[in-house]
Design a protein around this motif. Structure first.
Motif, PDB file in Angstrom:
ATOM      1  N   MET A   1       0.833  -1.208   0.000  1.00  0.00           N
ATOM      2  CA  MET A   1       0.000   0.000   0.000  1.00  0.00           C
ATOM      3  C   MET A   1       0.862   1.250   0.000  1.00  0.00           C
ATOM      4  O   MET A   1       0.559   2.238  -0.661  1.00  0.00           O
ATOM      5  CB  MET A   1      -0.900   0.045   1.250  1.00  0.00           C
ATOM      6  N   LEU A   2       1.949   1.190   0.770  1.00  0.00           N
ATOM      7  CA  LEU A   2       2.869   2.331   0.839  1.00  0.00           C
ATOM      8  C   LEU A   2       3.403   2.626  -0.551  1.00  0.00           C
ATOM      9  O   LEU A   2       3.438   3.772  -1.005  1.00  0.00           O
ATOM     10  CB  LEU A   2       4.005   2.007   1.803  1.00  0.00           C
TER      11      LEU A   2
ATOM     12  N   ALA B   1       2.054   1.863  -3.414  1.00  0.00           N
ATOM     13  CA  ALA B   1       0.981   2.388  -4.271  1.00  0.00           C
ATOM     14  C   ALA B   1       0.690   3.845  -3.952  1.00  0.00           C
ATOM     15  O   ALA B   1       0.474   4.663  -4.844  1.00  0.00           O
ATOM     16  CB  ALA B   1      -0.277   1.542  -4.100  1.00  0.00           C
ATOM     17  N   LEU B   2       0.710   4.174  -2.666  1.00  0.00           N
ATOM     18  CA  LEU B   2       0.399   5.543  -2.261  1.00  0.00           C
ATOM     19  C   LEU B   2       1.478   6.510  -2.738  1.00  0.00           C
ATOM     20  O   LEU B   2       1.181   7.609  -3.221  1.00  0.00           O
ATOM     21  CB  LEU B   2       0.261   5.597  -0.733  1.00  0.00           C
ATOM     22  N   VAL B   3       2.718   6.095  -2.602  1.00  0.00           N
ATOM     23  CA  VAL B   3       3.819   6.943  -3.062  1.00  0.00           C
ATOM     24  C   VAL B   3       3.723   7.108  -4.577  1.00  0.00           C
ATOM     25  O   VAL B   3       3.849   8.215  -5.114  1.00  0.00           O
ATOM     26  CB  VAL B   3       5.183   6.334  -2.665  1.00  0.00           C
ATOM     27  N   ALA B   4       3.431   6.006  -5.252  1.00  0.00           N
ATOM     28  CA  ALA B   4       3.318   6.068  -6.711  1.00  0.00           C
ATOM     29  C   ALA B   4       2.170   6.971  -7.133  1.00  0.00           C
ATOM     30  O   ALA B   4       2.162   7.514  -8.235  1.00  0.00           O
ATOM     31  CB  ALA B   4       3.123   4.670  -7.282  1.00  0.00           C
ATOM     32  N   SER B   5       1.202   7.153  -6.247  1.00  0.00           N
ATOM     33  CA  SER B   5       0.023   7.938  -6.614  1.00  0.00           C
ATOM     34  C   SER B   5       0.368   9.396  -6.855  1.00  0.00           C
ATOM     35  O   SER B   5      -0.412  10.124  -7.474  1.00  0.00           O
ATOM     36  CB  SER B   5      -1.036   7.832  -5.527  1.00  0.00           C
ATOM     37  N   ALA B   6       1.499   9.831  -6.338  1.00  0.00           N
ATOM     38  CA  ALA B   6       1.922  11.204  -6.616  1.00  0.00           C
ATOM     39  C   ALA B   6       1.985  11.403  -8.128  1.00  0.00           C
ATOM     40  O   ALA B   6       1.802  12.508  -8.625  1.00  0.00           O
ATOM     41  CB  ALA B   6       3.264  11.476  -5.969  1.00  0.00           C
TER      42      ALA B   6
ATOM     43  N   TYR C   1      -8.628   7.639  -0.622  1.00  0.00           N
ATOM     44  CA  TYR C   1      -9.805   7.084   0.047  1.00  0.00           C
ATOM     45  C   TYR C   1      -9.740   5.556   0.089  1.00  0.00           C
ATOM     46  O   TYR C   1     -10.078   4.928   1.095  1.00  0.00           O
ATOM     47  CB  TYR C   1     -11.057   7.553  -0.691  1.00  0.00           C
ATOM     48  N   VAL C   2      -9.284   4.946  -1.022  1.00  0.00           N
ATOM     49  CA  VAL C   2      -9.224   3.483  -1.088  1.00  0.00           C
ATOM     50  C   VAL C   2      -8.019   2.949  -0.312  1.00  0.00           C
ATOM     51  O   VAL C   2      -8.121   2.008   0.465  1.00  0.00           O
ATOM     52  CB  VAL C   2      -9.168   3.009  -2.558  1.00  0.00           C
ATOM     53  N   LEU C   3      -6.859   3.593  -0.551  1.00  0.00           N
ATOM     54  CA  LEU C   3      -5.615   3.052  -0.002  1.00  0.00           C
ATOM     55  C   LEU C   3      -5.381   3.396   1.459  1.00  0.00           C
ATOM     56  O   LEU C   3      -4.888   2.577   2.221  1.00  0.00           O
ATOM     57  CB  LEU C   3      -4.433   3.582  -0.804  1.00  0.00           C
ATOM     58  N   GLY C   4      -5.715   4.634   1.829  1.00  0.00           N
ATOM     59  CA  GLY C   4      -5.388   5.122   3.167  1.00  0.00           C
ATOM     60  C   GLY C   4      -5.849   4.193   4.275  1.00  0.00           C
ATOM     61  O   GLY C   4      -5.036   3.732   5.089  1.00  0.00           O
TER      62      GLY C   4
END
Lengths: 324, 496
Positions: B151-152, B154-159, B440-443
């Motif tokens: 998840m981390l 994916a979240l970083v990649a979301s930038a 919203y999904v990942l957090g």
């Protein structure tokens, strides 16, 4: 079977035709009945409700429509039912949350006992205590001894706070005097995955969802949470007979109506529900869910709910689960 | 194990007229409920479950499964046409699909979505047939630490997903995260940001957020335009993708299939996350990332492939281990149990006709879906010719029906309207909704798993670096971080 249905429809239609001439006040029911279920579609409550509702519709001669109002562990649906007109056109499916919410939720806008007329306990199912095969204790006795030597070191999984999976383990700790670490998962699926993967060591799973994993050796069955052994697994002992006398946790389903529903209507609903529960198809389907029919009287059912509320109030307090 | 004879058995079962008919009913229903937002496969399967008790097991499971993967086809339709995500996993398709429609390329977008879904579906089914049990065992190695690291990453990649301003993108991720944690905390049972409102106890639903931010906000923005409405219809070129479109989409479809297959196997992640992940990947790999968000066909092809592949591989844990990877799978599992089939590893051996019949029916079903959906494209596109005074109220009505039907709760409809206003404000501020949805999904998933991992390790953070899979993701996260930060720094240096 089909013929019977047609016969009922025909007789219902005939009755309807007669109504205006025979009586000014039509006999109950004259319009569809709302059957509120406190969970979204999916899960055993919804399945049980939709198993019974076609039979009830047939016997009552009016559609019984399932209305899923999920949320807050049945509290949302229960509040809707508590505030509904008590005319027999709203009925509510009760689940264990009905008995645990008074202890888990600080501010409920209804009274779990006073606001309801209890019709019948539909049925119940028990959990099965399963462990990961790498976990040394093989029996309830060994588990207690093992846990006493390692307070707070054994991890148990659950399908979420306040679920019967969680509360089974809390009751066990309370009655056996041991201390485990609770790891909550979001639903039964992820909780079971965690046990199979060995992330947690033990789990009080819904019997039909875990029994096959125990049979195939991926999990070890230790004991069932019923007072009597399960007909589906007579070789597995109960927790109660293995050293924690009186231990019992059931997932249950029951039917109630708003408190001031007229007695004649309640009697009719009780009669037809019990008739639906005695249907061999319904019986078989409930067995498929690992459950058994109870079909108790209104008095027995009300006493059961009162007893459950008192029991869980004690356990939840002892476990230190905070009410919201 | 002789796979060919097993498949022969499966096709023999699936090609019986009765099973073919139920397969068709399933995928048809799936397409229909997929088109409607909110009304998803979960609700449909739950409603139809009692009816299937009287059907033979194979027919029942075939039909219910068809509803599930069929809905992934239908979900993209409204995303592309009117920016209304019909299914959770189609939210990503809105980003470029709707832009394609605005450019008069709704036909090619719909067609490429169907083609991508067909390819991904077939590969997904092949994976189940060839390596189902092995994959399922492998997926069991994903514990709390692995999920946290994934998840981390994916979240970083979301930038990367946010089109322009990194700061705005991050703000959107955080906002999404905050909306995501409304409700009861999984780990402690505590209520957060519920303000004593029972309807908020289970959190704010995905449909509310996605429909509000995409569909409702888009309509409000359009109403504001003074100039004569944008007419897409005059620009409609061809209904089918060109050779160039197909060439551009080929690799994205393959990559989307791979990413989707991966996420589908992991319990609790599923199609929605896979379509986001593959979108990020395509944007990063593209020669010209600026095209994304402006109607890049890869931005439709890859996520649609991913969500369909995930929908198929979602079956792996259920069929081979008897473990539900999602709520819908739990329902299918219940359907099997009530048919007297004991789910679990032995199903393949004790009921081969069911297992292989289902697999064969999935191939047939995927083919049916394409045959069903391609001719519909002309019809869908012609709907866009409807004047806005008809189109907008209809869309709003579908939004309301969809939101209401998720939990029969009128509050969700109001909430969706409020989110629509939020979406309008964000559009005015030029903030993209996609990072918000991702947050919203990942957090909540990240938080849940992080705390669980630390609970299990008794507070020892090294757990993320001592487990091989987790370590791999952590290293990848650092790599992504470097890739994201480096061009930003360079740009700053250039500006200076």
């Amino acid at each position: 079977m089909k013929l019977q249905v047609y016969a009922y429809i025909l007789s219902a239609a005939a009755l309807l035709g007669m109504v205006p001439t025979v009586a000014a006040q039509a006999p109950y029911p004259t319009r569809p009945i709302r059957f509120i279920v406190g969970f979204p579609p999916g899960g055993s409550n919804n399945i049980v409700a939709r198993m019974i509702s076609p039979k009830l519709s047939e016997y009552l001669g009016q559609q019984v429509v399932v209305d899923n109002r999920g949320g807050a562990n049945t509290a949302i649906a229960t509040e809707i039912a508590a505030n509904a007109t008590p005319d027999g056109y709203t009925i509510l499916m009760n689940a264990p949350g009905h008995a645990t919410n008074p202890s888990l939720i600080k501010k409920l806008n209804f009274d779990s006992i006073r606001d309801f007329a209890f019709i019948t306990q539909i049925g119940q199912a028990h959990n099965l205590l399963v462990t990961h095969p790498s976990f040394p204790p093989r029996s309830v006795q060994e588990l207690i001894a093992y846990s006493k030597q390692r307070p707070g070191q054994v991890n148990y999984g659950s399908s979420g706070i306040g679920t019967s999976v969680h509360l089974s383990a809390e009751l066990f700790q309370y009655m056996a005097g041991v201390k485990w670490l609770h790891v909550a998962y979001k639903g039964g699926g992820p909780g079971l995955v965690a046990l199979l993967a060995g992330e947690v060591s033990l789990y009080f799973g819904n019997l039909p969802t875990v029994i096959n994993h125990a049979r195939s050796g991926k999990l070890r069955a230790v004991a069932v949470t019923g007072l009597k052994r399960s007909p589906a697994a007579p070789d597995i002992p109960t927790v109660a007979e293995s050293g924690v006398p009186g231990f019992e946790v059931a997932t249950w389903w029951g039917l109630s109506a708003p408190a001031k529903t007229p007695p004649a209507i309640l009697a009719r609903l009780h009669k037809e529900t019990v008739r639906a529960l005695n249907d061999s198809g319904v019986r078989k389907q409930l067995q498929g869910l690992g459950g058994e029919i109870v079909a108790s009287t209104p008095e027995q059912y009300a006493a059961y709910v009162r007893n459950e509320i008192a029991k869980w109030a004690k356990v939840i307090k002892a476990a230190g689960i905070k009410s919201q | 194990m002789d796979i060919l004879s097993n498949l022969a058995l499966g096709f023999g079962v699936a090609f019986s007229p009765e099973n073919l008919a139920y397969c068709f009913i399933g995928v048809l229903l799936g397409t229909l409920v997929g088109v409607l937002p909110g009304v998803g496969p979960l609700v449909t399967i739950a409603m139809l479950l009692p009816i299937t008790f009287n059907l033979p097991a194979v027919a029942a499971i075939t039909m219910l499964a068809g509803i599930y993967y069929g809905s992934q086809y239908g979900g993209s339709t409204t995303s592309i046409l009117v920016n209304l995500p019909g299914e959770t996993a189609s939210a990503v398709t809105c980003i470029d699909g709707y832009q394609m429609a605005r450019q008069g390329r709704a036909g090619p977008a719909l067609a490429i979505a169907a083609i991508a879904s067909l390819f991904a579906g077939c590969v997904g089914v092949l994976l189940i047939a060839l390596a189902g049990p092995a994959i399922a065992e492998w997926a069991l190695q994903f514990g709390a630490a692995e999920y946290t690291a994934l998840m981390l990453m994916a979240l970083v990649a979301s930038a990367v997903i946010s089109g322009g301003d990194v700061l705005k993108g991050l703000a959107m991720v955080v906002l999404g995260l905050m909306i995501g944690i409304v409700g009861v905390d999984v780990n402690s049972g505590m209520q957060r940001y519920t303000f004593g409102v029972p309807e908020l106890v289970d959190g704010i639903g995905f449909t509310v957020i996605a429909v509000g931010l995409f569909a409702v906000a888009e309509i409000v923005v359009n109403l504001e335009r003074k100039d004569p409405r944008e007419v897409y219809t005059g620009k409609i070129t061809n209904l089918m993708p060109t050779r160039g479109d197909l060439k551009d989409s080929a690799w994205p479809i393959v990559r989307g299939t791979a990413v989707g297959s991966f996420f589908g196997v992991l319990p609790g992640t599923g199609p929605a996350l896979s379509s986001f992940a593959t979108y990020l990947l395509e944007k990063k790999l593209a020669r010209d990332p600026a095209r994304f968000g402006r109607g890049a066909i890869e931005g439709v092809a890859a996520p649609e492939a991913a969500n369909n592949a995930a929908a198929q591989t979602n079956f792996i844990p259920m069929l081979t281990l008897g473990l539900p990877a999602s709520a819908t799978m739990a329902l299918l599992l219940a359907a099997m149990t009530m048919q007297g089939i004991e789910p679990g590893p032995q199903v393949m051996l004790t009921r081969p006709e069911l297992f292989w019949g289902l697999i064969a029916s999935m191939w047939i079903g995927n083919l049916m879906l394409v045959i069903l959906n391609l001719p519909l494209i002309g019809l869908w596109v012609s709907l866009l010719r409807a004047p806005y005074r008809w189109l907008f109220p209809s869309i709003i009505m579908f939004c309301c029906i969809g939101n209401f039907s998720v939990s029969n709760n009128p509050g969700d409809v109001y909430l969706c309207a409020a989110v629509g206003v939020l979406g309008y404000v964000l559009a005015k501020l030029e903030c993209e909704p996609a990072p918000l949805i991702l947050g919203y999904v990942l957090g909540p998933l990240l938080e849940e798993n992080l705390r669980r991992a630390l609970l299990l390790s008794r507070g020892d953070p090294t757990v993320f670096f001592t487990r091989p899979i987790s370590l791999t993701f952590m290293i990848a996260t650092l790599f992504v971080l470097a890739v994201v930060i480096a061009p930003g720094l360079r740009k700053k240096a250039d500006n200076a």
